[in-house]
Design a protein around this motif. Structure first.
Motif, PDB file in Angstrom:
ATOM      1  N   GLY A 271      23.384  33.815 -25.349  1.00 40.50           N
ATOM      2  CA  GLY A 271      23.666  33.644 -26.756  1.00 40.50           C
ATOM      3  C   GLY A 271      23.315  32.286 -27.321  1.00 40.50           C
ATOM      4  O   GLY A 271      23.602  32.026 -28.497  1.00 40.50           O
ATOM      5  N   LYS A 272      22.704  31.436 -26.522  1.00 38.62           N
ATOM      6  CA  LYS A 272      22.366  30.088 -26.960  1.00 38.62           C
ATOM      7  C   LYS A 272      20.854  29.890 -26.973  1.00 38.62           C
ATOM      8  O   LYS A 272      20.107  30.631 -26.340  1.00 38.62           O
ATOM      9  N   GLN A 273      20.437  28.887 -27.708  1.00 42.71           N
ATOM     10  CA  GLN A 273      19.033  28.522 -27.719  1.00 42.71           C
ATOM     11  C   GLN A 273      18.663  27.785 -26.439  1.00 42.71           C
ATOM     12  O   GLN A 273      19.507  27.159 -25.799  1.00 42.71           O
ATOM     13  N   ARG A 274      17.403  27.879 -26.091  1.00 43.39           N
ATOM     14  CA  ARG A 274      16.922  27.124 -24.959  1.00 43.39           C
ATOM     15  C   ARG A 274      16.947  25.632 -25.294  1.00 43.39           C
ATOM     16  O   ARG A 274      16.532  25.222 -26.384  1.00 43.39           O
ATOM     17  N   GLU A 275      17.431  24.834 -24.365  1.00 42.64           N
ATOM     18  CA  GLU A 275      17.535  23.410 -24.592  1.00 42.64           C
ATOM     19  C   GLU A 275      16.856  22.628 -23.485  1.00 42.64           C
ATOM     20  O   GLU A 275      16.801  23.065 -22.335  1.00 42.64           O
TER      21      GLU A 275
ATOM     22  N   GLN B 237      18.884  27.895 -20.655  1.00 40.37           N
ATOM     23  CA  GLN B 237      19.313  28.776 -21.721  1.00 40.37           C
ATOM     24  C   GLN B 237      20.538  29.556 -21.262  1.00 40.37           C
ATOM     25  O   GLN B 237      20.470  30.314 -20.294  1.00 40.37           O
TER      26      GLN B 237
ATOM     27  N   GLU C 286      30.036  24.680 -17.960  1.00 39.55           N
ATOM     28  CA  GLU C 286      29.132  24.671 -19.098  1.00 39.55           C
ATOM     29  C   GLU C 286      27.673  24.444 -18.720  1.00 39.55           C
ATOM     30  O   GLU C 286      26.790  24.555 -19.571  1.00 39.55           O
TER      31      GLU C 286
ATOM     32  N   ALA D  87      23.624  28.607 -16.799  1.00 36.32           N
ATOM     33  CA  ALA D  87      22.484  28.994 -17.618  1.00 36.32           C
ATOM     34  C   ALA D  87      21.357  29.445 -16.705  1.00 36.32           C
ATOM     35  O   ALA D  87      21.417  29.277 -15.483  1.00 36.32           O
TER      36      ALA D  87
END
Length: 123
Positions: A42-46, A39, A88, A91
């Motif tokens: 500001g992003k969803q967990r992937e 995660q 990128e 996380a």
């Protein structure tokens, strides 16, 4: 109590490598699938990668060829070898496992989560 303890995160330069580990401990009867999620702010967990009890693996497209998930069933541990890291990839990484515990004559399956470990890749 079942716990998943993660380690191996840190700060690396782009192109570098890290190896994450996640060890399960406690009153474990059996472990089925295990996986790694991440995660970013500001992003969803992937979902990053999964591995079945039999060793079948799956990866999100962006990490294919760079990341390798593996497990050591004797140690109740799942690993994520990360090579060719990119900014990128930055996380918090969480491990996950489906674990059965035994209560009297029955089994109870639950999903357990590690505490998260920060991976930061600088450019």
């Amino acid at each position: 109590q079942v716990q998943l303890v993660e380690s191996g995160g840190g700060l690396v330069q782009a192109g570098g490598s890290l190896r994450l580990s996640c060890a399960a401990s406690g009153s474990i009867f059996s472990i089925n699938g295990m996986g790694w999620y991440r995660q970013a702010p500001g992003k969803q967990r992937e979902l990053v990668a999964t591995i079945t009890s039999g060793g079948n693996t799956n990866y999100m497209d962006s990490v294919k060829g760079r990341f390798t998930i593996s497990r050591d069933n004797a140690k109740n541990t799942v690993y994520l070898q990360m090579n060719g890291l990119r900014p990128e990839d930055t996380a918090v990484y969480y491990c996950n496992a489906a674990i059965a515990t035994k209560r009297l004559m029955s089994l109870t399956w639950n999903d357990y989560w590690g505490q998260g470990t920060q991976v930061t890749v600088s450019s």
